[in-house]
Scaffold this active site. Structure first.
Site, short mmCIF file in Angstrom:
data_model
loop_
_atom_site.label_atom_id
_atom_site.label_comp_id
_atom_site.label_asym_id
_atom_site.label_seq_id
_atom_site.Cartn_x
_atom_site.Cartn_y
_atom_site.Cartn_z
CB SER A 108 -22.65 -64.22 -8.95
OG SER A 108 -21.84 -63.08 -8.82
CE1 TYR A 126 -17.87 -64.19 -1.77
CE2 TYR A 126 -18.83 -61.99 -1.76
CZ TYR A 126 -18.98 -63.37 -1.81
OH TYR A 126 -20.24 -63.93 -1.90
CE LYS A 129 -18.70 -65.58 -5.64
NZ LYS A 129 -19.47 -66.85 -5.67
#
Length: 319
Positions: A172, A201, A205
């Site tokens: 992550s 993004y 994550k």
């Protein structure tokens, strides 16, 4: 240290203490089969290298056969061992299915799956093959589908190692603390186009952490250890879409050499101590951290899992 979501954990984790764990502490991995997505470059390359050095049989999964073969040649020169190429494009569900079939035709067991590959900050108009946001499609849906398809090998693998655990380690980011799951932006929609590539993004994550915890909850009693990690701020090709001037500043002030970036996931993927961290989030360098609060919310986890499973079923029905 504050552990709530937001910029404070991002700042603190950007300046971690000196690592206590180093790659030379990795136990012998003889007899273990390992798959590293994105193993041809950056943190994935370093992870592959260390697993080879410690006697694992490693499959290097990547989109480009040319780049993968160059990496495999370099790895053999560095380690004396040869990784095995597996063609895989995580932005394509068809490619993921083909890659899993290829792997399962060769290996009945898988002991460590490093869900390492990812894309960061590409142009917003780029999409995954199946119409998803490229970052969400690659980073989240792709690894979810791959893990589910390889689960039979992971469950078998868990039965053949002394600690009784096969491991799924998901890379992550500290960006997960800044994320928020917005279902209307997972595909190419007007809502998605309003968001920045950075926001998209961070969302992906955060979802990585949510899914990793769900894997631990759903398969933990069957021998699966699932951990998500923040690898730290690392100098890799992941920043290829970052403006050159910004990247130069980042390299000077913030980013660490790639060897540091592999430490946390190598710890999670190999060390006996990691057996205590099923469903947890590790931070640089190989320390237990507290994730974004949404990761610990069972309802959010179930909704995310059900959505992903539904997308996969719809794809399978079209085949």
């Amino acid at each position: 240290m504050k552990t709530d979501s937001g910029t404070w954990p991002v700042f603190v984790q950007s300046f971690p203490p000196k690592p206590e764990f180093t790659a030379d502490k990795i136990p012998d991995q003889s007899g273990r089969v390992v798959l590293v997505t994105g193993g041809n470059t950056g943190i994935g390359y370093e992870t592959t290298k260390q697993m080879l050095k410690h006697n694992a049989k490693v499959y290097l999964a990547a989109r480009s056969q040319e780049k993968a073969e160059a990496a495999i040649a370099s790895l053999k020169e560095e380690t004396g061992w040869e990784a095995i190429f597996l063609q895989l494009d995580l932005a394509s569900l068809a490619s993921i299915k083909a890659a899993s079939q290829e792997f399962l035709s060769k290996e009945p067991e898988l002991h460590v799956l490093f869900c390492n590959a990812g894309v960061m900050w590409p142009p917003v108009d780029l999409l995954a093959t199946d119409g998803y946001d490229l970052q969400f499609g690659t980073n989240v849906i792709g690894h979810f589908y791959l893990t589910e398809l390889l689960m039979p090998a992971l469950l078998t693998g868990a039965k053949t190692v002394p600690d009784g655990r096969a491991r799924v380690i998901t890379t992550s980011s500290s960006g997960a603390y800044l994320g928020a799951l917005n279902y209307s932006t997972f595909k190419d929609t007007p809502e998605r186009k309003k968001l920045s590539k950075e926001t998209l993004y961070n969302q992906s994550k955060l979802a990585n952490c949510v899914v990793a915890r769900e894997v631990a909850k759903r398969y933990g009693d069957q021998g699966i250890l699932s951990i998500s990690v923040n690898p730290g701020n690392i100098q890799t090709d992941l920043q290829r879409h970052v403006p050159r001037v910004v990247r130069a500043v980042m390299n000077t002030i913030l980013l660490k050499p790639v060897q540091y970036g592999a430490l946390t996931q190598l710890f999670a993927g190999t060390m006996p101590e990691a057996l205590n961290y099923n469903g947890e989030f590790l931070i640089p360098w190989a320390r237990l951290g507290k994730p974004h609060p949404d990761v610990l919310n069972d309802e959010i986890g179930k909704r995310m899992w059900d959505w992903l499973a539904g997308e996969v079923r719809a794809f399978e029905a079209r085949q």
